[in-house]
Design a protein around this motif. Structure first.
Motif, PDB file in Angstrom:
ATOM      1  N   PRO A  51      84.545   9.317  56.998  1.00  0.00           N
ATOM      2  CA  PRO A  51      84.229  10.479  57.829  1.00  0.00           C
ATOM      3  C   PRO A  51      83.029  11.225  57.266  1.00  0.00           C
ATOM      4  O   PRO A  51      82.847  11.319  56.055  1.00  0.00           O
ATOM      5  CB  PRO A  51      85.504  11.328  57.752  1.00  0.00           C
ATOM      6  CG  PRO A  51      86.164  10.899  56.488  1.00  0.00           C
ATOM      7  CD  PRO A  51      85.817   9.458  56.287  1.00  0.00           C
ATOM      8  N   THR A  85      74.960  10.798  64.497  1.00  0.00           N
ATOM      9  CA  THR A  85      76.400  10.848  64.273  1.00  0.00           C
ATOM     10  C   THR A  85      76.999  12.003  65.058  1.00  0.00           C
ATOM     11  O   THR A  85      76.427  13.107  65.093  1.00  0.00           O
ATOM     12  CB  THR A  85      76.726  11.031  62.782  1.00  0.00           C
ATOM     13  OG1 THR A  85      76.041  10.037  62.021  1.00  0.00           O
ATOM     14  CG2 THR A  85      78.215  10.916  62.535  1.00  0.00           C
ATOM     15  N   SER A 104      80.941  13.855  65.699  1.00  0.00           N
ATOM     16  CA  SER A 104      82.364  13.879  65.374  1.00  0.00           C
ATOM     17  C   SER A 104      83.028  15.058  66.054  1.00  0.00           C
ATOM     18  O   SER A 104      82.382  16.086  66.330  1.00  0.00           O
ATOM     19  CB  SER A 104      82.590  13.953  63.852  1.00  0.00           C
ATOM     20  OG  SER A 104      82.218  15.219  63.350  1.00  0.00           O
ATOM     21  N   ARG A 162      87.179  17.001  66.368  1.00  0.00           N
ATOM     22  CA  ARG A 162      88.575  16.994  65.910  1.00  0.00           C
ATOM     23  C   ARG A 162      89.335  18.130  66.573  1.00  0.00           C
ATOM     24  O   ARG A 162      88.791  19.226  66.778  1.00  0.00           O
ATOM     25  CB  ARG A 162      88.654  17.147  64.390  1.00  0.00           C
ATOM     26  CG  ARG A 162      90.085  17.192  63.834  1.00  0.00           C
ATOM     27  CD  ARG A 162      90.094  17.279  62.320  1.00  0.00           C
ATOM     28  NE  ARG A 162      91.445  17.355  61.784  1.00  0.00           N
ATOM     29  CZ  ARG A 162      92.071  18.500  61.472  1.00  0.00           C
ATOM     30  NH1 ARG A 162      91.427  19.669  61.622  1.00  0.00           N
ATOM     31  NH2 ARG A 162      93.300  18.488  61.000  1.00  0.00           N
ATOM     32  N   GLN A 210      84.913   9.906  65.692  1.00  0.00           N
ATOM     33  CA  GLN A 210      83.581   9.866  65.085  1.00  0.00           C
ATOM     34  C   GLN A 210      82.810   8.668  65.605  1.00  0.00           C
ATOM     35  O   GLN A 210      83.364   7.571  65.752  1.00  0.00           O
ATOM     36  CB  GLN A 210      83.667   9.797  63.561  1.00  0.00           C
ATOM     37  CG  GLN A 210      82.301   9.768  62.855  1.00  0.00           C
ATOM     38  CD  GLN A 210      82.444   9.868  61.351  1.00  0.00           C
ATOM     39  OE1 GLN A 210      82.854  10.893  60.823  1.00  0.00           O
ATOM     40  NE2 GLN A 210      82.115   8.790  60.653  1.00  0.00           N
TER      41      GLN A 210
END
Length: 806
Positions: free
Chosen positions: A154, A262, A264, A266, A286
């Motif tokens: 991560p 990138t 990501s 959550r 991700q």
């Protein structure tokens, strides 16, 4: 993206938006990843005042404890510490953590695999030696030849902390942690306060493109003390800095090819339906897209100017990595003990493309130095893709009172994982390459590849085609207990019993492996016990001394056949090139002694440990020197000796100093005999790990009105192993020296101030101040090839970072 004006505009918008939302930010809730149930006793944390250093709550033993009370070598960094050091990735974590190495291996295809090692315990085949955890879920995968087959990591945003556990963690964390474990701990939902964390950054790299990022994390109660959530979203663009050249004219055709993006996100929602029950479902996503590899061509680059170039590849060596991780955590207080259930499902896909022109020219055409005109546009390539899934269930029961004379934890673990890896090397012009070699040697040309290798291109296209599937089932039970046998002296005993079932199915075809199609199907089951024992002496609240012994076992594996092309190599080493090889489990015993001391009223923290490791049946992946195909075997024994030492000091409130050093002496201790009285690998041959690694940092804070101005410096160093290479070994390429010593300096200066209730940090940084450009991961496609590629540090990068917390 390579358009600098567009990148700059996007970066400006990100920074502006972050500036707008910064005053609304709130401090991320600082809690452990193990909840404290109602009625439980929290261990004394000795929370440091402004004059104390070195304290942080960790869960390295699956219980919340102050770092100074954990009888093991653990490095832990909070989110604020990671931001202060500019940590954005796993590579940055390794750089600031002596004794941890991270890099790329020189494999045949694509950009190469990433590898991570703790205390020198590293192997690029089978089950990794370092466990990688997102909260309580292990996400590491089996590794092998394919560049798509490597561990997921991560990115570093909205983490509560990172923990690096050195040494075998076989009792509490299982078989993927024989060298240690790397744990990414995520923030929990907020039940009673609103919290936010924002970060934005813009930067530019010497001879490269702009980079930028932006992210927001929010936590808040939905029903106070009953339901809360934590949500985050983040994106980052890293600009490239390697230029592509025309193969013939050597003129720049494309700038900054190795950019990456990138994203990501959550979401975690927590619910407390009763005073004794907490339910926390979460999902983490991700995606990373790398436009091209970060390997440059040594002959065409000018590292003194930080100018990295590549003319050998016409095809981008791209890589994409996507995963999602839904998880459910349930905690039930039973009155004096807590039952914890962790359930998760990990799903990941990766894709990698390579340019194999020089590989094919050197292996099949004996062409080196200059690419012939007729192959100016020659672009064979390997497409690799991997699917990884894992269902994990863990149950553990542990007592609540960490101050009790008797502390215990028992658990059960189950994981079912699946990995399917396929790589296909497309090379329609292979016969032309082979016949070029024939003409140069004055030999007659072949009418077909079957005349040369016994088989034609697989499906009329592929010089190599391989599809492997790996199915693992693992069931384990474990227990660990601490008992205070006399006041301040604790005895620790623990053990884990694991049954691991592994099934391998592989299909291989193509001229490279000299087969029209070969299928393997093998299975193996192992039963292992990994004990742990230790004694600790808490002399007083500031001084802890301990000794421990722990065993780690890595599960079995399979090495596919390498084909008749490698017959000479296989004969020299002593295995059948046409048969799959079963890899036995390898095991580690680690013996450690250490101390944790807090001196001068907490102004000086000293953590020290020394260790000795015995490693048996080492699973080793290596390139066969003549045919350049990779194989894995159990190759003897090894020993590792070393120590870790870290100091953190705050001599005055305005100044914080830190120093960490690690020494690792990792070497094979058994000679591997070959045919005819030869030695394949000598005893004493060192591992590919720096003997010494060092990290220094300093931060000075000086108030200027309502702003706390600060300046900090971070310095990292890794030494060169000067042991002469064994040029007589068939496993050694004499053209590739051991890695050089490296060093890097990063500087940051800025101000911290209040904006309403928010804590704002605005800073400017310079990474790699001296523009250090060591040659790392040097390799060529075959022993005769004179085309050399390598990697290095990112050139000097200057940027601006804005973070907000409250």
């Amino acid at each position: 993206m390579t358009d600098r004006s567009v990148a700059a505009r996007r970066a400006a918008l990100l920074l502006a938006s972050s500036t707008i939302i910064a005053p609304l930010a709130a401090l991320a809730q600082q809690v452990g990843d193990v909840a404290t149930p109602p009625g439980a006793t929290v261990p004394p944390t000795d929370t440091p005042s402004s004059g104390q250093v070195g304290e942080i709550i960790v869960t390295a033993t699956r219980k919340a404890q102050s770092l100074s009370r954990v009888p093991a070598s653990v490095v832990a960094k909070t989110s604020a510490e990671l931001d202060a050091q500019g940590v954005r990735s796993i590579a940055d974590i390794a750089q600031i953590t002596p004794g941890v190495s991270f890099g790329q291996t020189a494999v045949l295809y694509g950009t190469g695999q990433t590898t991570i090692a703790i205390r020198g315990v590293d192997s690029s085949s089978g089950i990794p030696t370092t466990g990688v955890y997102i909260d309580d879920t292990p996400v590491q995968t089996r590794v092998g030849v394919s560049p798509s087959l490597s561990n997921p990591y991560p990115q570093v945003f909205d983490l509560e902390r990172v923990e690096v556990l050195r040494g075998p963690q076989g009792t509490l964390f299982g078989s993927g942690s024989v060298g240690g474990a790397l744990r990414f701990i995520m923030p929990k939902p907020s039940y009673d306060t609103v919290s936010m964390y924002d970060r934005a950054e813009v930067a530019t790299t010497k001879n490269g493109a702009e980079s930028y990022e932006g992210g927001v994390a929010v936590g808040a109660p939905i029903i106070t003390d009953k339901i809360g959530f934590r949500a985050s979203g983040w994106m980052r663009h890293d600009g490239g800095y390697i230029d592509r050249l025309d193969r013939t004219t050597k003129q720049v055709t494309q700038k900054d090819i190795n950019s990456s993006n990138t994203v990501s996100a959550r979401l975690a929602v927590g619910a407390k339906p009763t005073e004794t029950l907490t339910i926390t479902p979460s999902i983490f996503y991700q995606y990373q897209d790398i436009a091209d590899g970060s390997r440059f061509e040594v002959a065409q680059s000018d590292l003194s100017r930080g100018d990295q170039r590549l003319s050998l590849n016409t095809k981008p060596e791209s890589h994409s990595d996507r995963f999602y991780l839904p998880a459910l955590k349930v905690e039930l207080s039973l009155g004096g003990a807590t039952l914890v259930s962790d359930t998760s499902y990990f799903h990941r896909t990766t894709r990698t493309q390579s340019d194999d022109a020089t590989l094919s020219l050197s292996l099949f055409g004996n062409i080196v130095g200059t690419i012939p005109a007729e192959f100016a546009n020659y672009a064979p390539g390997t497409a690799s893709n991997t699917k990884q899934t894992a269902f994990t269930q863990e149950l553990r029961l542990q007592n609540d009172n960490a101050n009790a004379r008797f502390n215990w934890i028992i658990g059960a673990f189950y994981q079912r994982s699946f990995v399917r890896d396929q790589y296909a090397g497309s090379d329609p012009q292979l016969l032309d390459v082979v016949n070029y070699s024939q003409r140069q040697a004055g030999d007659p040309e072949y009418a077909s590849l079957a005349d040369a290798y016994g088989v034609d291109l697989y499906q009329g296209r592929y010089s190599v085609f391989q599809r492997n599937t790996h199915r693992d089932r693992q069931a384990a039970v474990y227990a660990q207990a601490d008992y205070e046998i006399v006041p301040r002296v604790k005895l620790t005993l623990g053990g884990r019993y694991t049954i691991a079932n592994y099934k391998f199915e592989g299909f291989t075809a193509g001229p490279l492996y000299t087969t029209a199609g070969h299928t393997d199907s093998l299975g193996v089951t192992s039963r292992t016990f990994t004990p742990r024992a230790g004694v600790s002496f808490q002399a007083d609240r500031n001084n802890l001394f301990y000794v421990s012994a722990a065993k780690g076992v890595r599960g079995p594996g399979i090495s596919p056949p390498v084909g008749l092309t490698c017959a000479a190599d296989a004969a020299a080493i002593g295995f059948d090139p046409l048969a799959s090889q079963t890899l036995k489990p390898d095991s580690i015993w680690s013996y450690e002694a250490g101390a944790k001391n807090r001196l001068f009223g907490g102004k000086l923290a000293v953590d020290a440990s020394a260790y000795h490791i015995d490693w048996n049946n080492v699973q080793t992946l290596f390139s066969l020197p003549t045919c350049s195909i990779y194989a894995a075997l159990n190759l003897g024994k090894a020993k590792i000796d070393g120590f870790d030492l870290s100091l953190a000091a705050k001599p005055i409130p305005a100044l914080t100093l830190g120093a960490s050093v690690a020494y690792t002496n990792a070497r094979y201790t058994t000679a591997i005999p070959g045919p005819g009285g030869t030695t394949i690998r000598r005893a004493g041959e060192p591992f590919a790990v720096a003997p010494w690694s060092l990290q220094l940092n300093a931060e000075l804070v000086e108030p200027v009105g309502s702003v706390d101005g600060y300046a900090r410096a971070d310095y990292s160093y890794s030494s060169h192993n000067n042991t002469p290479i064994d040029t007589n070994s068939p496993l050694v390429d004499p053209a590739l020296p051991r890695p050089p010593a490296t060093s890097q300096i990063d500087l940051r200066a800025g101000g911290r101030f209040k904006a309403g209730k928010a804590d704002i940090d605005l800073s400017v940084f310079v990474n790699n101040v001296t523009d250090s450009q060591p040659i790392l991961g040097l390799y060529h496609d075959s022993p005769i090839s004179t085309w050399y590629r390598a990697g290095s540090f990112r050139p000097r990068t200057i940027g601006l970072t804005l973070t907000a917390r409250q």
